[in-house]
Design a protein around this motif. Structure first.
Motif, PDB file in Angstrom:
ATOM      1  N   LEU A   1      -8.183  -3.194   1.703  1.00  0.00           N
ATOM      2  CA  LEU A   1      -7.048  -2.264   1.774  1.00  0.00           C
ATOM      3  C   LEU A   1      -6.216  -2.498   3.028  1.00  0.00           C
TER       4      LEU A   1
ATOM      5  N   THR B   1      -4.482  -3.260  -7.851  1.00  0.00           N
ATOM      6  CA  THR B   1      -5.810  -2.673  -7.673  1.00  0.00           C
ATOM      7  C   THR B   1      -6.779  -3.665  -7.048  1.00  0.00           C
TER       8      THR B   1
ATOM      9  N   LEU C   1       0.863  -1.171   0.000  1.00  0.00           N
ATOM     10  CA  LEU C   1       0.000   0.000   0.000  1.00  0.00           C
ATOM     11  C   LEU C   1       0.901   1.222   0.000  1.00  0.00           C
TER      12      LEU C   1
ATOM     13  N   ASP D   1      -6.259   2.557  -6.271  1.00  0.00           N
ATOM     14  CA  ASP D   1      -6.110   1.564  -5.219  1.00  0.00           C
ATOM     15  C   ASP D   1      -7.310   0.624  -5.207  1.00  0.00           C
TER      16      ASP D   1
ATOM     17  N   ARG E   1      -4.152  -5.468   2.295  1.00  0.00           N
ATOM     18  CA  ARG E   1      -3.050  -5.110   1.389  1.00  0.00           C
ATOM     19  C   ARG E   1      -1.949  -4.386   2.148  1.00  0.00           C
TER      20      ARG E   1
ATOM     21  N   LEU F   1      -5.742   7.539  -0.766  1.00  0.00           N
ATOM     22  CA  LEU F   1      -6.086   6.390  -1.602  1.00  0.00           C
ATOM     23  C   LEU F   1      -7.038   6.816  -2.710  1.00  0.00           C
TER      24      LEU F   1
END
Length: 470
Positions: free
Chosen positions: A371, A306, A195, A278, A374, A207
């Protein structure tokens, strides 16, 4: 409520999200229903805020405190009905041909808000697209069995569903396809990507979200991501203009643009945006974006960093997967209509478009959870949700006494200006409200900037103001 929220958080993989401080009437009168509309609405928003707090914790090492006013949730899930134009007027949500109709052996619900859906519905019964189409369509539907109306409409590219009970839906191909699917499904294409964005003041600060959704559910989810700090760009096809209500409600807090993705130049630009994003959120039927190279497995190969969130009406498997659908149709097809019937003679409806709103907040929650994963491990996850699965979640809570506290509820306490004289409902919830002197998401930040230099070639529509949780 604690158990309902805990189940959702477990499905999201947020196992230590901290407590949510709930205030207000647990069952606001405005959401009165024999089904647990209030519980599912509050749980979906609380899950989104808890997932946001988890992402903040992963990015900064500190977990913000989460608080939620149930009256604010009620206003939020009625958001499009509470939107007001510069004259203080509401905007019509349904066209005349979007309604329940008696068929020869039951009831049918149609959806014809968009001109192309109206034309297809009338064409299914050999009717001309004229202003006086309501009576001829009523006569055509009344002469046929409900399932035959459904078949003809979908074969012609229109939208109509027969009213089913919950048990009939579970036994159908459409209901069976979502029976054993998690409320929020995560797949892992296999890529591992860090990230990259530095943390900021809000959980999703820095983001980028590319929004390919329409109407309510997807825009609710991406609007919440914007309120949590993300930079959201909505992209629409120029030949399919949005309806007046959703042209405003769908872009709050975002930049928006029209892009012809069927042209080579437009498709290259769309992939350039996907490469920067993102999160990519799509609200088209499964398979509909394959020609553009934007199905989840194609994105995983071409844009490995992504996160893809796929939102559909009926799920991603089974014969209903490729059908168009909207909240009102899923309510009637899934058995919610009969479960909320006032007299047992005609299907009822939920007090709000809960399937859209609850799924929308779960879209944001799934994106935030992905997210966080990630940021924690580098793993990329594909997130899948559907209105039909959310309907099953609501029905699984069973019937409740159709009572609610009668305390006064005033949505104007949650209203904010949106620019140009428009007003709407602020995103619900507070993060660290006590520590910031009571500042809540009802305060708006300045309007967002148009797309930057790395988005050259887009022609942005003016965005509405950017209400932010803080």
């Amino acid at each position: 409520m604690d158990a309902l929220l805990a189940d959702v958080l477990t499905g999201l993989g947020v196992v230590d999200g901290g407590a949510v401080e709930l205030t207000g009437d647990p069952r606001p009168h405005v959401l009165r229903s024999p089904l647990d509309v209030s519980g599912c609405a509050v749980a979906s928003v609380a899950a989104c805020l808890t997932a946001a707090a988890e992402l903040a914790h992963v990015r900064t090492g500190r977990r913000p405190e989460v608080a939620l006013d149930t009256g604010h949730v009620a206003a939020a899930v009625l958001g499009e009905a509470l939107l007001r134009d510069p004259n203080g007027q509401a905007i019509a949500g349904f066209a005349p041909l979007s309604r329940l109709w008696p068929a020869a052996d039951g009831w049918v619900r149609t959806h014809a808000n968009y001109p192309w859906h109206r034309a297809a519905l009338l064409d299914a019964f050999g009717l001309p697209d004229r202003g006086d189409a309501e009576t001829p369509l009523a006569e055509a539907i009344a002469a046929l069995p409900a399932l035959e109306v459904e078949r003809r409409a979908y074969d012609a590219g229109g939208l109509a569903v027969a009213a089913r009970t919950a048990s009939e839906w579970c036994r159908s191909d459409g209901g069976g396809a979502v029976a054993d699917v998690p409320l929020v499904t995560f797949d892992e294409p296999g890529a591992r990507v860090p990230l990259g964005a530095a943390p900021g003041a809000l959980p999703a600060s820095g983001l980028r979200v590319l929004d390919l959704t329409r109407v309510i559910a997807g825009p609710v989810g991406t609007r919440m991501l914007a309120a949590l700090g993300a930079d959201v760009l909505r992209v629409d096809p120029p030949h399919r203009p949005e309806l007046p209500l959703h042209a405003v409600d769908g872009v709050i807090g975002k930049a928006s643009t029209a892009l012809e993705a069927t042209e080579d130049s437009g498709q290259r630009l769309l992939h350039a945006l996907a490469d920067q994003a993102d999160v990519l959120v799509t609200g088209y039927r499964p398979g509909a974006l394959r020609a553009l190279g934007l199905e989840p497995e194609q994105v995983a190969e071409r844009h490995p960093g992504t996160v893809v969130v796929t939102l559909s009406a009926w799920g991603t498997s089974g014969p209903w997967a490729t059908r168009r659908g909207f909240d009102s149709l899923v309510q009637v097809a899934s058995g919610i209509g009969w479960a909320t019937s006032a007299d047992g003679d005609r299907p009822g409806a939920l007090p709000c478009q809960l399937l859209d709103h609850a799924t929308g907040y779960l879209v944001a929650a799934g994106a935030l959870a992905a997210l966080a994963e990630r940021a924690r491990t580098g793993r990329i996850r594909h997130v899948r949700l559907s209105l039909a699965r959310t309907a099953r979640w609501l029905l699984d809570q069973g019937l409740h006494d159709d009572v609610a506290d009668g305390r006064r509820w005033d949505p104007d306490g949650y209203r904010i200006p949106l620019g140009g004289g428009w007003t709407g409902i602020a995103p619900p919830g507070r993060l660290d409200g006590a520590r910031s002197g009571g500042r809540t998401c009802r305060l708006a930040t300045p309007e967002p900037s148009p797309p930057g230099p790395d988005r050259t070639g887009l022609h942005p529509h003016p965005p509405a103001c950017h209400p932010t949780i803080g």
